[in-house]
Design a protein around this motif. Structure first.
Motif, PDB file in Angstrom:
ATOM      1  N   ARG A  73       2.328  -2.708 -48.602  1.00  0.00           N
ATOM      2  CA  ARG A  73       3.733  -2.456 -49.032  1.00  0.00           C
ATOM      3  C   ARG A  73       4.833  -3.554 -48.902  1.00  0.00           C
ATOM      4  NH1 ARG A  73       3.129   2.783 -46.715  1.00  0.00           N
ATOM      5  NH2 ARG A  73       4.061   1.850 -44.886  1.00  0.00           N
ATOM      6  N   GLN A  74       4.564  -4.328 -47.832  1.00  0.00           N
ATOM      7  CA  GLN A  74       5.437  -5.209 -47.325  1.00  0.00           C
ATOM      8  C   GLN A  74       5.070  -6.624 -48.539  1.00  0.00           C
ATOM      9  OE1 GLN A  74       8.093  -5.846 -45.755  1.00  0.00           O
ATOM     10  NE2 GLN A  74       7.739  -3.522 -45.725  1.00  0.00           N
ATOM     11  N   GLY A  83      11.697  -9.090 -51.911  1.00  0.00           N
ATOM     12  CA  GLY A  83      11.789  -8.632 -50.757  1.00  0.00           C
ATOM     13  C   GLY A  83      13.051  -7.643 -50.827  1.00  0.00           C
ATOM     14  N   ASP A  84      13.560  -7.424 -51.981  1.00  0.00           N
ATOM     15  CA  ASP A  84      14.578  -6.235 -52.418  1.00  0.00           C
ATOM     16  C   ASP A  84      14.332  -5.052 -52.637  1.00  0.00           C
ATOM     17  OD1 ASP A  84      17.017  -5.277 -53.288  1.00  0.00           O
ATOM     18  OD2 ASP A  84      17.381  -6.503 -54.761  1.00  0.00           O
ATOM     19  N   ARG A  85      14.281  -4.212 -51.288  1.00  0.00           N
ATOM     20  CA  ARG A  85      14.001  -2.781 -51.549  1.00  0.00           C
ATOM     21  C   ARG A  85      14.706  -1.947 -52.641  1.00  0.00           C
ATOM     22  NH1 ARG A  85      13.238  -4.390 -46.658  1.00  0.00           N
ATOM     23  NH2 ARG A  85      11.443  -3.892 -45.290  1.00  0.00           N
ATOM     24  N   SER A  86      16.008  -2.373 -52.654  1.00  0.00           N
ATOM     25  CA  SER A  86      16.927  -1.521 -53.913  1.00  0.00           C
ATOM     26  C   SER A  86      16.171  -1.682 -55.072  1.00  0.00           C
ATOM     27  CB  SER A  86      18.302  -1.728 -53.627  1.00  0.00           C
ATOM     28  OG  SER A  86      18.598  -3.141 -53.825  1.00  0.00           O
ATOM     29  N   ALA A  90      14.842   1.364 -57.284  1.00  0.00           N
ATOM     30  CA  ALA A  90      15.466   1.522 -58.750  1.00  0.00           C
ATOM     31  C   ALA A  90      14.369   1.389 -59.816  1.00  0.00           C
ATOM     32  CB  ALA A  90      16.363   0.548 -58.909  1.00  0.00           C
ATOM     33  N   GLY A  91      13.537   0.502 -59.650  1.00  0.00           N
ATOM     34  CA  GLY A  91      12.568   0.607 -60.640  1.00  0.00           C
ATOM     35  C   GLY A  91      11.552   1.689 -60.634  1.00  0.00           C
ATOM     36  N   PHE A  92      11.441   2.192 -59.660  1.00  0.00           N
ATOM     37  CA  PHE A  92      10.505   3.663 -59.677  1.00  0.00           C
ATOM     38  C   PHE A  92      11.343   4.537 -60.111  1.00  0.00           C
ATOM     39  CE2 PHE A  92       7.608   1.548 -56.368  1.00  0.00           C
ATOM     40  CZ  PHE A  92       6.670   1.439 -57.201  1.00  0.00           C
ATOM     41  N   MET A 109      15.667  10.910 -46.803  1.00  0.00           N
ATOM     42  CA  MET A 109      15.326   9.422 -45.985  1.00  0.00           C
ATOM     43  C   MET A 109      15.947   8.494 -45.982  1.00  0.00           C
ATOM     44  SD  MET A 109      10.959   9.753 -47.547  1.00  0.00           S
ATOM     45  CE  MET A 109      10.731   8.023 -47.149  1.00  0.00           C
ATOM     46  N   LEU A 110      16.923   8.120 -46.986  1.00  0.00           N
ATOM     47  CA  LEU A 110      17.992   7.410 -47.535  1.00  0.00           C
ATOM     48  C   LEU A 110      19.019   7.329 -46.456  1.00  0.00           C
ATOM     49  CD1 LEU A 110      18.035   6.806 -51.195  1.00  0.00           C
ATOM     50  CD2 LEU A 110      17.412   5.200 -49.485  1.00  0.00           C
ATOM     51  N   ASN A 111      19.504   8.816 -46.191  1.00  0.00           N
ATOM     52  CA  ASN A 111      20.297   9.305 -45.239  1.00  0.00           C
ATOM     53  C   ASN A 111      20.025   8.850 -43.664  1.00  0.00           C
ATOM     54  OD1 ASN A 111      22.173   9.936 -47.185  1.00  0.00           O
ATOM     55  ND2 ASN A 111      21.785  12.188 -47.015  1.00  0.00           N
TER      56      ASN A 111
END
Length: 117
Positions: A73-74, A83-86, A90-92, A109-111
């Motif tokens: 995943r990394q 490295g931009d998780r957001s 957003a793509g998914f 999970m985000l909270n």
């Protein structure tokens, strides 16, 4: 697929890995051998050469499934999203609709992740 065989079988010869992978894909044996070589180079898999027949290689997983998936995943995140998780998330989200249950799970999970920071 190759790692799944190794986690299930443990130490096993390359021929068995090839046979097991062939049951679920149309990969050529050279493709599987190349994948094994790459997994060894990454430190995910170890191998031994048979003491009586140097043509036989036995492969063994060196990491558990979660360690492997975390590393993959990394690598994916850095290779394709810098490295931009957001951007990855957003793509998914743009690619498909989430069910209500999936959206709620993601929200929790985000909270939880935000609270830890």
């Amino acid at each position: 697929m190759v790692m799944n065989v190794l986690w299930r079988e443990g130490r096993c010869p390359a021929s068995r890995v090839v046979d097991q992978v062939a049951k679920h894909s149309d990969w050529h044996f050279r493709t599987v051998k190349t994948l094994l070589r790459n997994l060894v180079a990454k430190g995910f898999v170890g191998y031994e050469v048979d003491a009586q027949d140097s043509r036989i290689y036995y492969y063994t997983p060196l990491v558990d499934e979660e360690q492997y998936l975390q590393q993959e995943r990394q690598q994916f995140l850095h290779l394709y999203y810098g490295g931009d998780r957001s951007s990855l998330l957003a793509g998914f989200l743009q690619d498909g609709k989430l069910s209500a249950a999936e959206a709620e799970k993601l929200r929790r999970m985000l909270n939880s992740s935000a609270e830890e920071e």
